[in-house]
Scaffold this motif. Structure first.
Motif, PDB file in Angstrom:
ATOM      1  N   THR A  28       0.854  -1.310  -0.003  1.00  0.00           N
ATOM      2  CA  THR A  28      -0.028  -0.056  -0.015  1.00  0.00           C
ATOM      3  C   THR A  28       0.882   1.310   0.135  1.00  0.00           C
ATOM      4  O   THR A  28       0.695   2.151  -0.692  1.00  0.00           O
ATOM      5  CB  THR A  28      -0.944  -0.003   1.224  1.00  0.00           C
ATOM      6  OG1 THR A  28      -1.846  -1.346   1.179  1.00  0.00           O
ATOM      7  CG2 THR A  28      -1.737   0.991   1.154  1.00  0.00           C
ATOM      8  N   GLN A  31       2.136   1.725  -3.573  1.00  0.00           N
ATOM      9  CA  GLN A  31       1.011   2.273  -4.447  1.00  0.00           C
ATOM     10  C   GLN A  31       1.168   3.697  -4.165  1.00  0.00           C
ATOM     11  O   GLN A  31       0.744   4.389  -5.396  1.00  0.00           O
ATOM     12  CB  GLN A  31      -0.500   1.515  -4.133  1.00  0.00           C
ATOM     13  CG  GLN A  31      -0.360   0.015  -4.596  1.00  0.00           C
ATOM     14  CD  GLN A  31      -1.488  -0.601  -4.093  1.00  0.00           C
ATOM     15  OE1 GLN A  31      -1.868  -0.333  -2.798  1.00  0.00           O
ATOM     16  NE2 GLN A  31      -1.979  -1.429  -4.675  1.00  0.00           N
ATOM     17  N   GLU A  45      -4.319  -5.559  -7.825  1.00  0.00           N
ATOM     18  CA  GLU A  45      -5.640  -5.757  -6.917  1.00  0.00           C
ATOM     19  C   GLU A  45      -6.815  -6.247  -7.920  1.00  0.00           C
ATOM     20  O   GLU A  45      -6.919  -5.955  -8.985  1.00  0.00           O
ATOM     21  CB  GLU A  45      -5.990  -4.345  -6.759  1.00  0.00           C
ATOM     22  CG  GLU A  45      -4.844  -3.463  -5.660  1.00  0.00           C
ATOM     23  CD  GLU A  45      -4.658  -4.132  -4.487  1.00  0.00           C
ATOM     24  OE1 GLU A  45      -5.442  -4.511  -3.846  1.00  0.00           O
ATOM     25  OE2 GLU A  45      -3.279  -4.456  -4.178  1.00  0.00           O
ATOM     26  N   ASP A  50      -5.075 -10.113  -1.784  1.00  0.00           N
ATOM     27  CA  ASP A  50      -4.216  -9.102  -1.021  1.00  0.00           C
ATOM     28  C   ASP A  50      -3.242  -8.301  -2.146  1.00  0.00           C
ATOM     29  O   ASP A  50      -2.361  -7.668  -1.852  1.00  0.00           O
ATOM     30  CB  ASP A  50      -3.388  -9.696  -0.095  1.00  0.00           C
ATOM     31  CG  ASP A  50      -4.106 -10.242   0.997  1.00  0.00           C
ATOM     32  OD1 ASP A  50      -5.076  -9.741   1.468  1.00  0.00           O
ATOM     33  OD2 ASP A  50      -3.627 -11.403   1.615  1.00  0.00           O
ATOM     34  N   GLY A  51      -3.428  -8.657  -3.499  1.00  0.00           N
ATOM     35  CA  GLY A  51      -2.886  -8.248  -4.552  1.00  0.00           C
ATOM     36  C   GLY A  51      -1.323  -8.701  -4.470  1.00  0.00           C
ATOM     37  O   GLY A  51      -0.568  -7.724  -4.909  1.00  0.00           O
TER      38      GLY A  51
END
Length: 463
Positions: A28, A31, A45, A50-51
């Motif tokens: 995160t 990103q 995603e 959970d990507g």
């Protein structure tokens, strides 16, 4: 003009061991960083839980997702450890430049356990990438807010943009043909096309001249108005007939039209003498204007045009490149060299100088149209793409603008770390006296780009 940044495939790597929560946290944070830095990216995603890539079985899903998205490069941050087989196979199947990095691990927790072993995981993944012959870029194991990460990603994005020129292909429009007595610009077009996807598009000189004349005639009023405005900011001298200068302006627009209509990445121009004689003046000011947005190789130098395309991509189009002659050594500085020619992009004019259009000071010609101005100061990267007998090199070095004697046409004096070494390297080949130059320090970008261009060897002029 600014270039569109390559599309990054963000492929966060985790593993069933260590903290999944910590891996998601770092994913995160990355990103958010990429968004803040203005880097376009596609992540996982909605594709994986959970990507995150956590298992070998994820490979085909990830590859299809990134292929469908059309990513240009792949970033595999190791967010808690590493699933090395998946990293290797995703990189191998996608066939795009790969970036490897992981966050620096904190101290063990109070009970002695650790949330992640990112560095350890990257050692494993790098081994697999090498085993599968996947070239990759590595950013040192650092904290997410350390400058090394931002700088490393910027270098990787620029290197990808450079490499893409010779991986996906570029088009060089060649106006005219090779000047007969310039043997140094003889090239192997077939080899360039086969090995580097460089297409040389022949643009007939007669058609070009006719197009310029028609454009000048059809837009004579607008060009006369423009010429009147130009005289307020630049010096124009030596034209006995104003129509010749109108031809110069029309030649500029004809080049820009050809570049747009044929989706050209660069131009190479024969320049003399057919073009000059037919239009009644040198078209150097035309090239100075075009060069602000389209890289140009003078004197039919296709390899020089390629050099300029690579430099423009390394700079992401923020400043124009210029194909300069390596001419004379500085009279007082043993590491100084004169970068000189005509037709430099007008954007490179020194703020203390004024653009002057005048006669050629070497050739015994009564015609005008040559550009004269000193180029702006700053750090400089020089690069020359060249080759012969199947061996291709990209020679790259850095320097800085220094004070030196005034001369004519477009010029600056550049100081490098060891000019005698540069001189011997250029002399021993396979290079000529032309080199691409651009303002900025971009050698590290070009070095990294060569990792992703099969058949092109990086040659460090500063070594």
């Amino acid at each position: 003009m600014p270039h569109q940044r390559p599309l990054l495939g963000l492929c966060p790597i985790g593993k069933f061991v260590f903290s999944n929560e910590d891996a998601v946290r770092f994913k995160t944070l990355l990103q958010q960083k990429l968004t803040c830095w203005g880097i376009p990216f596609v992540d996982l995603e909605g594709v994986l839980e959970d990507g995150l890539v956590k298992d070998q079985s994820h490979v085909d899903h990830v590859v299809k997702h990134f292929r469908d998205a059309g990513v240009d490069c792949l970033f595999t941050p190791h967010c808690n450890f590493g699933t090395e087989g998946a990293v290797g196979m995703i990189g191998h199947k996608l066939g795009v430049p790969v970036l490897l990095w992981g966050p620096r691990d904190e101290a063990p927790l109070a009970d002695g356990s650790r949330l992640r072993d990112s560095l350890c995981g990257m050692f494993a993944s790098s081994k697999v990438l090498r085993k599968l012959k996947v070239p990759f870029t590595y950013i040192e194991n650092c904290r997410i807010d350390d400058p090394a990460l931002a700088q490393g990603i910027d270098t990787f994005i620029r290197a990808t943009h450079v490499a893409d020129a010779l991986r996906s292909g570029i088009r060089i429009g060649h106006i005219g043909q090779r000047i007969d007595f310039f043997w140094t610009t003889i090239i192997n077009e077939s080899e360039l096309l086969d090995r580097f996807n460089v297409e040389v598009l022949p643009l007939d000189m007669v058609d070009f001249i006719n197009g310029v004349r028609s454009r000048a005639q059809d837009n004579a009023g607008a060009y006369r108005d423009e010429l009147s405005r130009l005289r307020e900011t630049i010096i124009i001298e030596g034209f006995e007939d104003e129509d010749a200068m109108l031809n110069v302006l029309a030649a500029r627009d004809q080049m820009l039209m050809l570049a747009e209509e044929n989706a050209l990445d660069g131009l190479a121009v024969q320049e003399f003498t057919s073009l000059v004689d037919a239009l009644g003046g040198y078209c150097c000011y035309s090239e100075s204007c075009v060069g602000n947005s389209v890289p140009i190789g003078f004197e039919s130098d296709i390899h020089g045009a390629i050099s300029n395309v690579l430099l423009a991509r390394a700079a992401l189009g923020t400043t124009p490149p210029y194909l300069a002659d390596l001419t004379i050594r500085h009279p007082d500085n043993d590491n100084g060299i004169l970068l000189w020619h005509c037709g430099a992009p007008t954007d490179l004019c020194h703020p203390d100088d004024t653009i002057r259009i005048g006669r050629h000071w070497i050739l015994p010609s009564p015609l005008s149209g040559m550009t004269h101005f000193k180029m702006k100061d700053g750090p400089i990267t020089a690069a020359r793409f060249d080759g012969e007998h199947g061996d291709y090199l990209l020679a790259v070095g850095e320097g800085k603008a220094i004070e030196g004697p005034e001369t004519l046409n477009n010029y600056l004096w550049m100081e490098v770390n060891n000019w005698p070494h540069w001189e011997k390297t250029f002399m021993q080949g396979p290079f000529i006296h032309h080199t691409g130059m651009i303002h900025g320090r971009l050698a590290h970008v070009l070095r990294e780009a060569c990792k992703y261009i099969p058949g092109l060897t990086f040659l460090d002029l500063d070594a």
